[in-house]
Design a protein around this motif. Structure first.
Motif, PDB file in Angstrom:
ATOM      1  N   ASN A 137       1.069   5.114  -0.767  1.00 45.38           N
ATOM      2  CA  ASN A 137       0.715   6.407  -0.186  1.00 45.38           C
ATOM      3  C   ASN A 137       1.757   6.664   0.892  1.00 45.38           C
ATOM      4  OD1 ASN A 137      -0.395   8.217   1.898  1.00 45.38           O
ATOM      5  ND2 ASN A 137      -2.238   8.220   0.643  1.00 45.38           N
ATOM      6  N   GLY A 138       2.783   7.454   0.552  1.00 43.13           N
ATOM      7  CA  GLY A 138       3.904   7.599   1.464  1.00 43.13           C
ATOM      8  C   GLY A 138       4.580   6.253   1.646  1.00 43.13           C
ATOM      9  N   ASP A 139       4.788   5.856   2.889  1.00 44.10           N
ATOM     10  CA  ASP A 139       5.405   4.562   3.185  1.00 44.10           C
ATOM     11  C   ASP A 139       4.417   3.406   3.206  1.00 44.10           C
ATOM     12  OD1 ASP A 139       7.854   5.724   3.368  1.00 44.10           O
ATOM     13  OD2 ASP A 139       7.955   5.739   5.561  1.00 44.10           O
ATOM     14  N   ALA A 140       3.120   3.692   3.112  1.00 45.42           N
ATOM     15  CA  ALA A 140       2.099   2.640   3.122  1.00 45.42           C
ATOM     16  C   ALA A 140       1.990   2.020   1.732  1.00 45.42           C
ATOM     17  CB  ALA A 140       0.756   3.212   3.547  1.00 45.42           C
ATOM     18  N   LEU A 141       2.091   0.696   1.664  1.00 47.71           N
ATOM     19  CA  LEU A 141       2.103  -0.013   0.393  1.00 47.71           C
ATOM     20  C   LEU A 141       0.941  -1.004   0.318  1.00 47.71           C
ATOM     21  CD1 LEU A 141       5.917  -0.851   0.152  1.00 47.71           C
ATOM     22  CD2 LEU A 141       4.709   1.060  -0.923  1.00 47.71           C
ATOM     23  N   VAL A 142       0.359  -1.125  -0.871  1.00 50.38           N
ATOM     24  CA  VAL A 142      -0.680  -2.117  -1.128  1.00 50.38           C
ATOM     25  C   VAL A 142      -0.305  -2.851  -2.408  1.00 50.38           C
ATOM     26  CG1 VAL A 142      -3.115  -2.550  -1.563  1.00 50.38           C
ATOM     27  CG2 VAL A 142      -2.458  -0.674  -0.059  1.00 50.38           C
ATOM     28  N   ARG A 196      -9.576 -13.977  -9.179  1.00 48.98           N
ATOM     29  CA  ARG A 196      -9.920 -13.163  -8.010  1.00 48.98           C
ATOM     30  C   ARG A 196      -8.764 -12.231  -7.653  1.00 48.98           C
ATOM     31  NH1 ARG A 196     -13.775 -13.868  -4.063  1.00 48.98           N
ATOM     32  NH2 ARG A 196     -14.972 -14.608  -5.846  1.00 48.98           N
ATOM     33  N   LEU A 197      -9.096 -10.987  -7.364  1.00 51.09           N
ATOM     34  CA  LEU A 197      -8.082 -10.038  -6.912  1.00 51.09           C
ATOM     35  C   LEU A 197      -7.697 -10.323  -5.469  1.00 51.09           C
ATOM     36  CD1 LEU A 197      -9.038  -6.447  -8.169  1.00 51.09           C
ATOM     37  CD2 LEU A 197      -7.187  -7.902  -8.983  1.00 51.09           C
ATOM     38  N   GLY A 198      -6.449 -10.033  -5.135  1.00 52.46           N
ATOM     39  CA  GLY A 198      -5.987 -10.120  -3.762  1.00 52.46           C
ATOM     40  C   GLY A 198      -5.284  -8.831  -3.372  1.00 52.46           C
ATOM     41  N   LEU A 199      -5.497  -8.373  -2.134  1.00 47.48           N
ATOM     42  CA  LEU A 199      -4.852  -7.173  -1.628  1.00 47.48           C
ATOM     43  C   LEU A 199      -3.968  -7.544  -0.447  1.00 47.48           C
ATOM     44  CD1 LEU A 199      -7.043  -5.706  -3.328  1.00 47.48           C
ATOM     45  CD2 LEU A 199      -7.207  -4.021  -1.494  1.00 47.48           C
ATOM     46  N   ALA A 200      -2.716  -7.137  -0.506  1.00 50.34           N
ATOM     47  CA  ALA A 200      -1.778  -7.334   0.597  1.00 50.34           C
ATOM     48  C   ALA A 200      -1.285  -5.968   1.043  1.00 50.34           C
ATOM     49  CB  ALA A 200      -0.607  -8.205   0.145  1.00 50.34           C
ATOM     50  N   ILE A 201      -1.485  -5.659   2.315  1.00 51.84           N
ATOM     51  CA  ILE A 201      -1.158  -4.337   2.848  1.00 51.84           C
ATOM     52  C   ILE A 201       0.143  -4.410   3.622  1.00 51.84           C
ATOM     53  CG2 ILE A 201      -1.935  -2.470   4.358  1.00 51.84           C
ATOM     54  CD1 ILE A 201      -4.798  -3.329   3.721  1.00 51.84           C
ATOM     55  N   ASP A 202       1.091  -3.537   3.228  1.00 53.97           N
ATOM     56  CA  ASP A 202       2.393  -3.433   3.912  1.00 53.97           C
ATOM     57  C   ASP A 202       3.074  -4.789   4.091  1.00 53.97           C
ATOM     58  OD1 ASP A 202       2.200  -0.679   4.102  1.00 53.97           O
ATOM     59  OD2 ASP A 202       1.190  -0.732   6.034  1.00 53.97           O
ATOM     60  N   GLY A 203       3.064  -5.582   3.035  1.00 50.80           N
ATOM     61  CA  GLY A 203       3.779  -6.849   3.069  1.00 50.80           C
ATOM     62  C   GLY A 203       3.062  -7.979   3.756  1.00 50.80           C
ATOM     63  N   PRO A 249      -9.896   6.337 -12.241  1.00 48.23           N
ATOM     64  CA  PRO A 249      -9.093   6.637 -13.426  1.00 48.23           C
ATOM     65  C   PRO A 249      -7.748   7.244 -13.039  1.00 48.23           C
ATOM     66  CG  PRO A 249     -11.366   7.325 -13.752  1.00 48.23           C
ATOM     67  CD  PRO A 249     -11.248   6.904 -12.314  1.00 48.23           C
ATOM     68  N   GLY A 250      -6.735   6.932 -13.820  1.00 44.53           N
ATOM     69  CA  GLY A 250      -5.384   7.360 -13.478  1.00 44.53           C
ATOM     70  C   GLY A 250      -4.690   6.348 -12.597  1.00 44.53           C
ATOM     71  N   ARG A 251      -5.282   5.134 -12.502  1.00 43.71           N
ATOM     72  CA  ARG A 251      -4.730   4.044 -11.683  1.00 43.71           C
ATOM     73  C   ARG A 251      -4.521   4.482 -10.238  1.00 43.71           C
ATOM     74  NH1 ARG A 251      -2.916  -0.586 -13.202  1.00 43.71           N
ATOM     75  NH2 ARG A 251      -1.108  -0.583 -11.821  1.00 43.71           N
ATOM     76  N   LEU A 252      -5.571   5.017  -9.665  1.00 47.98           N
ATOM     77  CA  LEU A 252      -5.583   5.346  -8.252  1.00 47.98           C
ATOM     78  C   LEU A 252      -6.329   4.259  -7.498  1.00 47.98           C
ATOM     79  CD1 LEU A 252      -6.523   9.142  -8.444  1.00 47.98           C
ATOM     80  CD2 LEU A 252      -4.251   8.184  -8.057  1.00 47.98           C
ATOM     81  N   LEU A 253      -5.843   3.905  -6.338  1.00 47.38           N
ATOM     82  CA  LEU A 253      -6.487   2.926  -5.459  1.00 47.38           C
ATOM     83  C   LEU A 253      -6.933   3.650  -4.202  1.00 47.38           C
ATOM     84  CD1 LEU A 253      -7.184   0.108  -4.294  1.00 47.38           C
ATOM     85  CD2 LEU A 253      -4.780  -0.101  -3.633  1.00 47.38           C
ATOM     86  N   GLN A 254      -8.225   3.545  -3.882  1.00 44.91           N
ATOM     87  CA  GLN A 254      -8.758   4.202  -2.687  1.00 44.91           C
ATOM     88  C   GLN A 254      -9.299   3.136  -1.742  1.00 44.91           C
ATOM     89  OE1 GLN A 254     -12.016   7.079  -3.206  1.00 44.91           O
ATOM     90  NE2 GLN A 254     -10.774   8.557  -2.108  1.00 44.91           N
ATOM     91  N   LEU A 255      -8.741   3.086  -0.538  1.00 41.94           N
ATOM     92  CA  LEU A 255      -9.130   2.095   0.467  1.00 41.94           C
ATOM     93  C   LEU A 255      -9.178   2.770   1.822  1.00 41.94           C
ATOM     94  CD1 LEU A 255      -9.721  -0.862   1.210  1.00 41.94           C
ATOM     95  CD2 LEU A 255      -7.258  -1.200   1.469  1.00 41.94           C
ATOM     96  N   GLY A 256     -10.323   2.695   2.496  1.00 40.32           N
ATOM     97  CA  GLY A 256     -10.467   3.368   3.780  1.00 40.32           C
ATOM     98  C   GLY A 256     -10.259   4.867   3.678  1.00 40.32           C
ATOM     99  N   GLY A 257     -10.590   5.435   2.511  1.00 41.69           N
ATOM    100  CA  GLY A 257     -10.427   6.868   2.306  1.00 41.69           C
ATOM    101  C   GLY A 257      -9.017   7.294   1.957  1.00 41.69           C
ATOM    102  N   ARG A 258      -8.044   6.387   2.092  1.00 40.93           N
ATOM    103  CA  ARG A 258      -6.662   6.706   1.724  1.00 40.93           C
ATOM    104  C   ARG A 258      -6.472   6.427   0.238  1.00 40.93           C
ATOM    105  NH1 ARG A 258      -8.313   5.574   7.015  1.00 40.93           N
ATOM    106  NH2 ARG A 258      -6.667   6.115   8.508  1.00 40.93           N
ATOM    107  N   THR A 259      -5.871   7.352  -0.476  1.00 39.61           N
ATOM    108  CA  THR A 259      -5.714   7.224  -1.916  1.00 39.61           C
ATOM    109  C   THR A 259      -4.249   6.984  -2.256  1.00 39.61           C
ATOM    110  OG1 THR A 259      -7.581   8.742  -2.239  1.00 39.61           O
ATOM    111  CG2 THR A 259      -6.181   8.299  -4.144  1.00 39.61           C
ATOM    112  N   ALA A 260      -3.988   5.890  -2.973  1.00 34.11           N
ATOM    113  CA  ALA A 260      -2.622   5.492  -3.306  1.00 34.11           C
ATOM    114  C   ALA A 260      -2.433   5.478  -4.817  1.00 34.11           C
ATOM    115  CB  ALA A 260      -2.320   4.110  -2.733  1.00 34.11           C
TER     116      ALA A 260
END
Length: 383
Positions: A314-319, A327-334, A362-373
């Motif tokens: 989402n812009g410069d923000a990366l997940v 188990r899934l893992g999430l790494a935010i901004d490196g 659907p459409g491979r969107l990720l929504q976390l904290g209301g931010r959609t990537a």
């Protein structure tokens, strides 16, 4: 109420707090460590004030909520409902809002305007610039003269000059004297007020803000609220409010036709205090609304989880989403990957205090904290 606030503050290591409750015609106010007039940095609870400025100008005929901006195909209404498609964060070096706004381009939008909800600080910075452009005064002066002076509220600001001083925040043992918010982003998070001030604003704000503009939307504000109005979040259809987190602060406001609850705290753990407070008030017959999505679905299959892996932007923000040992893992901004439990309905919870809910759409969107990537393309863009 004082005993309740003191007990919860001690549990969550919160040095100072204010609690204001109006219910059934009765008003109760409690404070801890400060007086009732102390100003707490509001973080994103500033946004409804910026929205109220925009609506005041619209009521006066100075702008049209549905007329696209001169250089962007987005409307003021979309800015206020977080559906304009702007990036979540302000991604340029600290400059004036006028210079920043002049640099915004349609090709920099991360979503098509009106397509989906994606919480955006950048959208509210642009709304603040719009207020300045119409009124000819800076955002701070507009907030003070148009909104707060009629309520006899003296504001504090965490950026620029301010007559009223804001309290420091706390993160563990660290005291945070100055908020890190750049002046550019003040319309998205620059106010500091008391719980009493928040209640006064809630009781006198523009009624047009109290309408869910996202009912039935395919990608609403999951993880933040049940819906969204023009500045206010919507909870359980009839409750409104907003949450705000600063550097070592956490503030919360909820209201419906009969009840108003405002909590201000100067600790990062204030959000956990808020959740306990809601439970306690509910047990006492005060039905405060909150947004806590849960899933009863079983865990996602290995095939489902594997299909979700990759980088999202989402812009410069990366997940980065990884899948290892089931188990899934999430790494935010490196940062380091955090294990999360993903369910078959593609919702998940990120551990924390409190836990943060998210989901895949659907459409491979990720929504976390209301931010959609969206999935991050090899060339650095989004797909």
């Amino acid at each position: 109420m004082n005993d309740l606030l003191e007990r919860l503050a001690r549990k969550h290591d919160v040095p100072a707090a204010q609690l204001f409750v109006r219910h059934g015609g009765e008003t109760t106010e409690a404070t801890l460590g400060v007086g009732p007039d102390a100003a707490f940095p509001l973080g994103s609870l500033t946004k409804p004030f910026t929205a109220a400025l925009v609506l005041t100008l619209a009521d006066d005929g100075d702008l049209d909520l549905d007329e696209p901006l001169p250089k962007l195909p987005v409307t003021p209404r979309q800015l206020l409902t977080h559906t304009a498609g702007l990036a979540a964060n302000v991604e340029q070096e600290p400059i004036s809002r006028r210079r920043w706004a002049a640099r915004q381009r349609p090709d920099a939008l991360v979503h098509r305007p009106g397509e989906l909800f994606s919480y955006s600080n950048a959208g509210y910075v642009l709304a603040g610039h719009m207020v300045e452009d119409v009124t000819g005064v800076n955002w701070q002066d507009a907030v003070e003269s148009i909104l707060l002076w009629p309520l006899r509220i003296t504001p504090a600001f965490v950026t620029g000059k301010t007559e009223r001083k804001a309290l420091p925040g706390h993160s563990g043992t660290r005291v945070i004297t100055d908020q890190s918010l750049p002046e550019l982003e003040a319309p998205a998070g620059g106010l500091a007020l008391s719980a009493r001030d928040l209640v006064a604003f809630a009781l006198h704000h523009n009624a047009a803000m109290r309408h869910d503009h996202l009912a039935g939307h395919r990608a609403g504000p999951y993880g933040l609220a049940d819906g969204w109005g023009l500045g206010w979040a919507v909870y359980d259809e009839t409750w409104f409010g907003h949450d705000g987190t600063g550097d070592g602060t956490s503030c919360h406001l909820r209201f419906d036709g009969n009840t108003v609850v405002a909590l201000t705290t100067n600790a990062a753990t204030g959000s956990a205090l808020w959740q306990d407070l809601v439970d306690e008030l509910r047990s006492d017959g005060i039905p405060v609304a909150d947004h806590r999505p849960t899933s009863t679905a079983p865990e996602a299959s290995a095939a489902q989880a594997e299909a979700l892996t990759g980088r999202y932007a989402n812009g410069d923000a990366l997940v980065d989403v990884t899948h290892e040992n089931g188990r899934l893992g999430l790494a935010i901004d490196g940062g380091p990957a955090t294990p999360v439990t993903c369910h078959a309905d593609l919702t998940f919870t990120v551990p924390g205090s409190p836990a943060t809910p998210g989901r895949f759409l659907p459409g491979r969107l990720l929504q976390l904290g209301g931010r959609t990537a969206r999935p991050h393309a090899p060339d650095g863009g989004t797909q």
